[in-house]
Design an enzyme around this catalytic site. Structure first.
Site, PDB file in Angstrom:
ATOM      1  N   HIS A  75       0.821  -1.206   0.000  1.00  0.00           N
ATOM      2  CA  HIS A  75       0.000   0.000   0.000  1.00  0.00           C
ATOM      3  C   HIS A  75       0.862   1.267   0.000  1.00  0.00           C
ATOM      4  CE1 HIS A  75      -3.704   2.256   0.977  1.00  0.00           C
ATOM      5  NE2 HIS A  75      -2.880   3.044   1.641  1.00  0.00           N
ATOM      6  N   HIS A 124     -10.519   2.803  -0.600  1.00  0.00           N
ATOM      7  CA  HIS A 124     -10.603   2.366   0.795  1.00  0.00           C
ATOM      8  C   HIS A 124     -11.399   1.069   0.830  1.00  0.00           C
ATOM      9  CE1 HIS A 124     -10.070   4.052   5.061  1.00  0.00           C
ATOM     10  NE2 HIS A 124      -8.910   3.993   4.471  1.00  0.00           N
TER      11      HIS A 124
END
Lengths: 832, 231
Positions: A75, A124
């Site tokens: 990430h 998200h």
């Protein structure tokens, strides 16, 4: 090196196998080089751990290990995607507008001499599956802080959402929570939600895609930097106190796939949002910017303090000395590792000069926000070697690292790539060969069935939960093709934004699918009359450890980079979300593209709804672009045959550009009163949406061009739009289209009569169309009033009102840009 | 004419209310929650938003803000006060208006363009409308369901203090479709939908919201003349 059998999780990493109560320190690390460390549980590989030891010349402390695991996670480090993403820079079209690009918190694009906008789309996904409300809410909060960190006032959000099958029980858990979370956060923050997508497909079961886009506006000179420059400058943590929420969010949550029953256990890794705090944080940051009190700023989101400290220091080449016990905590018992790893929301890291510190604290106090000096910037070595990040906790030195090793020198992987075995078969299974409706009655029934299908139906059950009016500058919002915002009341300067993706097309051909997402987003902006100038992308894929997923990813990146080069719209930034995969089943590759367009005068925007006809015999309807028999990957194939196969529609970016030029010119000369882009569901869906918008009918006649009525209605050929041209403007409009080589097909007229007629085929009263179109989501997810007021309001959006009689007042000017802080009691002066 | 717009922490539509006041021809004055000084304004708008994060109950904390003490006193003395959405909630919490705003019956935030029927046209904020005029302005709230005991509702109706009702669908379950009410004197008005979002052709569904702001200017001008005549 062997691993301890079982780690008790992230929070326990301070407690070493030796059983000491004190934190692991640099001193201990030097003394106990063979201490077993739970690096695998933290997501690090053997060679990555070895590299950390090599960088430090010893084993890392527990805190350092946590920091490396976070910063080197997929990430944060983009370790699998970096080698592909660099095409966006290498193939970037020339442009002079970009003030900040890839690698910054968000890209910044100049739109006038004085004004710039910044926008970015981010994912998200994983948190929103685990805990839909907070996951989605903090997705909004996170992207808004990225925008804020650039020096901009956030002015709107958009949300492209993808869920599993509409009738799957888990969708009934995830969707209402996600929608409520986006609304709950965005509404409370005072940001209009101006558009997005809602898509259902079984491939997103267990892996919903919750992407969030935000846009902000800033005076050019207010652009902020993240560099922690100036030895002796103070490092201030501003905003919420730090708690135990979101620990390990980016590493154990966003950078791994879940087993089926694992989501529940991951819940502590999801952050919890407080939009009220974020609103105060926004106002205090803007006041600090305007007063010139900030030397550097970075938001805290994924990776929390770890990311903010290392990135700000690494960007400047400086070092930093931080006293961790100064960080205000929600729970006093937090360990140094937890403080460094916490992803508590609503926090910003500021770099301020010592003489400005008091002023900064005063502003924070005015807004009721915590502000704490937690450290200071230290010098680089005399030979130019970057400084070190030294972090202590109650006199224990727990971290001593070169910040660049965390922020910039993460691993880079050239992951293996393999074209999926099934792609040939998939592409050979063309939807063009499926049985089609033939008679007028069958077409009528198909149109109604399509209009009621979950992906094409009315989305107002969702979008009514979002505030689209706040800030008073929303010119167009969903269900329009683009969200359109006024930026400057004085000049009429405005922007248009659209976010689009099509996972089915990308599944069939990721290269073309990425280009199609780009083309649709571009077209949605262009049909409003705006000039598309830049994009942001959110790349949602399965596991990068699967070579076929990496093939999809590399093809999509190549397609997007090639497409952006051809369209002249640079990628300003974005985000990659991997591991959207449950077991071996990955989602469709889903590149989502957000395109930004500019209006010199936003009053000339073109809406999508057919207006009340100017004359009794109706306004003229034209189709721009070429219709081919392109049904593979279409909504029709999916809804009526549950079919996905073949090759996606052909994409011709030169044709998209020509269409855009026609629309921009038509908008400037007022030739077109409505326009709607053709995409999912084809022309049929455009007719449904554009007639229902204001309750204006249409009488459509198809030309004898070899295409059947079915193909005219349901083909999803790209590069097309329907336009409404008032009688008298048609000659000029046709000449304009001809000048740009855009094919035009006369389609018929709009009608006062509230009926959708397709000549020689069928005729449907609009009430019947509306009934089919509008009840689907409400029936699925409920939420209507009980009792005496149970009737849902069926209010046709009124046709745009005429300009008012000039009221007795001076010209209204923008208050969007707070160039001068307003003093209480003083007049609210108009600003430009 | 100076119209004050209060900013509480968490106020969101304060800029919009100020813009609407300016479009109507007034000077918009910013009032700060922590400052009891009303800076000589002729009228006050309590704007929409989530003051103090809706902590405890919507409007429950704002009611105690220093600026509210001055506003409550001034309102009792006749100062025109308009509470929009969160402002309406604050006025109820401050007992300047009866009843309360509770969670929407369907439990969702709802934003739509809403038709209203204006009933009371003798208030400081609605005197520019005609009785039973139908207007279209945005509604957007999560806790906009107006409730009061039956006696209060009967009294509001009997005394002509229902400022506007929802028509063509009730967006939140409000009792008797009530969208806005006024106090006995007609100077304090609370309304759940947002007139400040319907003041420009470019951004609103109509221009119907402007009437609230032009009404107050008209009533101030009229009062001013009366006051002058009496001197």
């Amino acid at each position: 090196m062997t691993q301890p059998e079982k780690s008790t999780g992230f929070a326990a990493t301070d407690v070493l196998a030796t059983g000491s109560d004190e934190p692991d320190t640099v001193e201990k690390a030097e003394k106990s080089p063979d201490e077993l460390q739970p690096f695998i549980d933290l997501g690090l590989k053997d060679d990555e751990y070895a590299k950390i030891r090599e960088i430090l010349g010893r084993r890392p402390t527990a805190s350092e290990l946590a920091m490396y695991s976070i910063m080197w996670s997929e990430h944060c480090s983009y370790k699998s995607s970096k080698v592909h993403l660099k095409q966006f820079s290498e193939k970037a079209p020339e442009n002079t507008r970009m003030l900040a690009g890839i690698g910054e918190n968000a890209g910044v694009v100049q739109i006038s001499d004085k004004i710039a906008v910044t926008f970015k789309v981010e994912s998200h996904n994983h948190p929103s599956y685990v805990e839909p409300y907070q996951g989605a809410a903090t997705g909004v909060g996170g992207i808004v802080r990225d925008i804020l960190a650039m020096g901009a006032r956030p002015i709107a959000v958009m949300d492209p959402l993808r869920f599993g099958a509409h009738d799957h029980p888990d969708t009934a858990r995830v969707l209402p929570g996600v929608v409520a979370g986006i609304g709950g956060y965005g509404n409370c923050l005072g940001l209009p939600n101006i558009g997005g997508e809602i898509v259902f497909d079984p491939c997103y079961q267990g892996n919903p895609l919750v992407n969030a886009l935000s846009i902000g506006v800033l005076p050019v000179e207010r652009l902020q930097k993240k560099e922690a420059t100036g030895t002796g400058n103070i490092v201030v943590l501003l905003g919420a106190r730090t708690g135990r929420d979101g620990i390990g969010g980016v590493s154990v949550l966003a950078s791994a796939t879940f087993a089926e029953d694992e989501a529940e256990q991951r819940r502590p890794s999801v952050q919890v949002g407080d939009p009220f705090m974020e609103k105060l944080l926004i106002e205090s940051c803007l006041e600090l910017y305007d007063a010139g009190l900030v030397s550097g700023i970075q938001d805290l989101g994924g990776a929390g303090l770890t990311c903010a400290l290392t990135e700000t220091a690494a960007a400047a080449g400086t070092g930093m000395r931080v006293w961790l016990e100064r960080v205000p905590l929600r729970e006093a018992s937090m360990s140094p590792t937890e403080i460094l790893a916490s992803e508590s929301q609503e926090r910003m890291l500021l770099i301020v000069t010592p003489e400005n510190l008091d002023e900064v604290l005063k502003v924070a106090e005015k807004w009721g926000v915590w502000a704490t000096a937690i450290g200071e910037v230290t010098a680089a070595a005399e030979d130019g070697t970057p400084g070190r990040l030294l972090i202590s906790w109650n006199d224990h030195v727990v971290v001593d690292v070169p910040p660049g090793s965390l922020a910039d020198d993460g691993p880079i992987y050239h992951r293996p790539i393999r074209e999926p075995n099934d792609i040939m078969l998939l592409q050979a299974d063309r939807a063009e060969t499926l049985p089609r409706p033939g008679t007028g009655d069958e077409l009528r029934e198909t149109l109604l069935r399509m209009a009621a299908s979950p992906n094409l139906c009315d989305k107002s059950w969702v979008t009514e939960q979002y505030d689209r009016y706040v800030l008073g500058n929303t010119v167009l919002a969903q269900p329009e093709d683009s969200g359109v915002l006024r930026i400057d009341e004085e000049t009429g300067l405005g922007v248009a934004l659209s976010v689009d993706g099509n996972g089915r097309f990308a599944r069939l051909d990721p290269y073309e699918g990425a280009k199609l997402a780009l083309a649709e987003s571009y077209r949605n902006v262009a049909v409003t009359g705006a000039e598309p100038i830049a994009i942001s992308d959110c790349l949602n894929f399965g596991s990068p450890e699967d070579p076929t997923v990496m093939w999809q990813f590399s093809e999509a990146c190549r397609g997007l980079a090639d497409g952006c080069l051809e369209l002249g719209t640079p990628v300003t930034g974005g985000n990659v979300s991997f591991y959207n995969q449950t077991g071996a089943a990955a989602i469709h590759p889903t590149p989502v593209v957000g395109t930004l367009g500019v209006f010199d005068d936003v009053a000339r925007r073109i809406p999508m709804g057919f207006p009340k006809p100017a004359k009794a015999n109706g306004d003229l309807l034209f189709l721009l672009g070429e219709t081919r028999t392109e049904l593979s990957g279409s909504e029709w194939a999916w809804v009526t045959h549950n079919h996905l196969g073949g090759r996606p529609p052909k994409v011709d970016l030169a044709a998209e550009q020509a269409l855009g030029k026609v629309m921009a010119k038509a908008s400037k000369s007022g030739l077109v009163t409505a326009a709607h882009d053709l995409s999912d569901g084809g022309l049929a869906q455009v007719l449904v949406e554009s007639t229902l918008r204001h309750g204006v009918g249409a009488k459509v006649t198809f030309p004898e061009d070899g295409n059947s009525a079915f193909v005219h209605l349901f083909s999803e050929s790209a590069g097309r739009a329907v336009v409404v041209v008032p009688r008298g403007h048609d000659k000029a409009f046709l000449a304009l289209a001809a000048e740009h080589g855009v094919p035009v097909t006369p389609l018929g007229v709009t009608t006062e009569e509230k009926v959708l007629q397709v000549e020689g085929q069928f005729s449907i009263p609009l009430d019947e169309v509306r009934e089919a179109w509008s009840s689907t989501l409400r029936d699925l997810f409920g939420g209507e009033l009980a009792g005496r007021n149970a009737q849902p309001a069926v209010v046709e959006a009124p046709v745009a009102v005429e300009a008012p009689e000039a009221p007795a007042t001076e010209k209204v000017q923008s208050i969007t840009l707070e160039l001068n802080p307003q003093t209480p009691g003083g007049p609210i002066t108009p600003q430009s | 004419m100076r119209i004050g717009v209060v900013t509480f922490p968490g106020s969101l539509d304060d800029g919009d209310a100020a813009r609407a006041a300016r479009i109507a021809g007034a000077e918009a004055i910013r009032l700060w929650h922590g400052d009891p000084d009303l800076h000589g304004v002729d009228a006050v708008v309590l704007p929409g938003g989530f003051s103090y994060g809706d902590a405890l109950r919507c409007g429950a904390i704002a009611r105690f803000a220093p600026v509210m003490e001055s506003i409550i006193d001034a309102a009792r003395g006749g100062l025109p006060v308009l509470g929009i959405c969160n402002g309406f909630q604050i006025l109820c919490e401050a007992h300047l208006l009866p009843g309360a705003l509770t969670r929407n019956q369907h439990l969702h935030f709802r934003n739509r363009d809403q038709w209203l029927k204006v009933e009371a046209t003798n208030t400081a904020w609605t005197n520019g409308f005609t009785a039973d005029q139908e207007i279209l302005i945005p509604v957007k709230n999560g806790e906009g369901c107006f409730v009061a005991d039956p006696k209060t509702l009967d009294a509001l109706e009997a005394e002509g203090r229902v400022v506007a009702r929802y028509i063509k669908g009730n967006p939140n379950g409000s009792q008797r479709d009530i969208a806005g009410i006024t106090n006995e004197a007609g100077n304090v008005v609370g309304i759940m939908p947002h007139p400040e979002h319907a003041v420009e052709a470019l951004t609103g569904p109509s221009l119907d919201g402007l009437g609230f702001f032009t009404s107050v200017l008209r009533s101030l001008a009229k009062d001013g003349q009366l006051a002058g005549g009496q001197q």
